[in-house]
Design a protein around this motif. Sequence first.
Motif, mmCIF file in Angstrom:
data_model
loop_
_atom_site.group_PDB
_atom_site.id
_atom_site.type_symbol
_atom_site.label_atom_id
_atom_site.label_comp_id
_atom_site.label_asym_id
_atom_site.label_seq_id
_atom_site.Cartn_x
_atom_site.Cartn_y
_atom_site.Cartn_z
ATOM 1 N N PHE A 53 0.838 -1.203 0.000
ATOM 2 C CA PHE A 53 0.000 0.000 0.000
ATOM 3 C C PHE A 53 0.877 1.258 0.000
ATOM 4 O O PHE A 53 0.690 2.164 -0.809
ATOM 5 N N GLU A 54 1.879 1.292 0.882
ATOM 6 C CA GLU A 54 2.781 2.446 0.958
ATOM 7 C C GLU A 54 3.619 2.587 -0.311
ATOM 8 O O GLU A 54 3.785 3.697 -0.830
ATOM 9 N N ASP A 55 4.143 1.482 -0.812
ATOM 10 C CA ASP A 55 4.972 1.520 -2.025
ATOM 11 C C ASP A 55 4.185 2.043 -3.225
ATOM 12 O O ASP A 55 4.656 2.918 -3.952
ATOM 13 N N VAL A 56 3.012 1.494 -3.433
ATOM 14 C CA VAL A 56 2.197 1.907 -4.585
ATOM 15 C C VAL A 56 1.775 3.367 -4.433
ATOM 16 O O VAL A 56 1.813 4.131 -5.399
ATOM 17 N N ASN A 57 1.404 3.774 -3.229
ATOM 18 C CA ASN A 57 1.013 5.170 -3.028
ATOM 19 C C ASN A 57 2.174 6.125 -3.297
ATOM 20 O O ASN A 57 1.979 7.211 -3.847
ATOM 21 N N ALA A 58 3.386 5.724 -2.943
ATOM 22 C CA ALA A 58 4.560 6.556 -3.236
ATOM 23 C C ALA A 58 4.765 6.662 -4.744
ATOM 24 O O ALA A 58 5.079 7.739 -5.267
ATOM 25 N N GLN A 59 4.570 5.559 -5.456
ATOM 26 C CA GLN A 59 4.695 5.592 -6.913
ATOM 27 C C GLN A 59 3.612 6.470 -7.535
ATOM 28 O O GLN A 59 3.881 7.244 -8.456
ATOM 29 N N LEU A 60 2.394 6.371 -7.029
ATOM 30 C CA LEU A 60 1.300 7.198 -7.548
ATOM 31 C C LEU A 60 1.547 8.682 -7.251
ATOM 32 O O LEU A 60 1.242 9.546 -8.077
ATOM 33 N N ALA A 61 2.120 8.971 -6.086
ATOM 34 C CA ALA A 61 2.444 10.364 -5.749
ATOM 35 C C ALA A 61 3.484 10.915 -6.714
ATOM 36 O O ALA A 61 3.408 12.070 -7.139
ATOM 37 N N LEU A 62 4.449 10.088 -7.071
ATOM 38 C CA LEU A 62 5.467 10.502 -8.036
ATOM 39 C C LEU A 62 4.829 10.771 -9.399
ATOM 40 O O LEU A 62 5.132 11.769 -10.051
ATOM 41 N N LEU A 63 3.908 9.916 -9.810
ATOM 42 C CA LEU A 63 3.197 10.141 -11.073
ATOM 43 C C LEU A 63 2.415 11.452 -11.040
ATOM 44 O O LEU A 63 2.424 12.220 -12.002
ATOM 45 N N ARG A 64 1.737 11.714 -9.917
ATOM 46 C CA ARG A 64 0.993 12.979 -9.782
ATOM 47 C C ARG A 64 1.935 14.174 -9.881
ATOM 48 O O ARG A 64 1.629 15.175 -10.511
ATOM 49 N N GLU A 65 3.098 14.048 -9.258
ATOM 50 C CA GLU A 65 4.086 15.132 -9.299
ATOM 51 C C GLU A 65 4.541 15.377 -10.725
ATOM 52 O O GLU A 65 4.656 16.518 -11.166
#
Length: 157
Positions: free
Chosen positions: A96-108
Amino acid sequence: MNPERSASQEALDPDFNEKAREVRQEIGDRLRWIRAHHPEGPFSLEALAARSKIAKRRLASAESEDGANLTIETLVKIAHSLDVDRVAYFIDSQVFEDVNAQLALLREFQTRNVSSVALRTSHAPDIPPSTRAQLQKALMGIVASLDGASEDDTGQR
């Protein structure tokens, strides 16, 4: 677990039932989270229902206080409809944390109008988690350096 206990006895065990309720609630919380924070979202229940081909009522039930019993197939459908390749997202805290970090990077990247990044699949089994973490850290460093480079002499962007 006592091997002499049957599945029906286990299902009646208050501790088992409580743990199952907690897991269903976690799944519901994570489903709400990704709907609200997905780079292509936020998604309404109706939009996610259309995208995943799962009834809106079923999704709402999954997000309810006690959650619904979702099948593995349903979780896979939801995950894939949101482009989350790691279905464990809904039940494993680290994923959950790993995927959310990746999604945050995509949003950035989307915020900065980065149109594409050429990467092989970062979730490939032959890439160790430590390497994925280093890659993510490097990309975040690039984003941070873009912040510094975009400031003019007055300190404004």
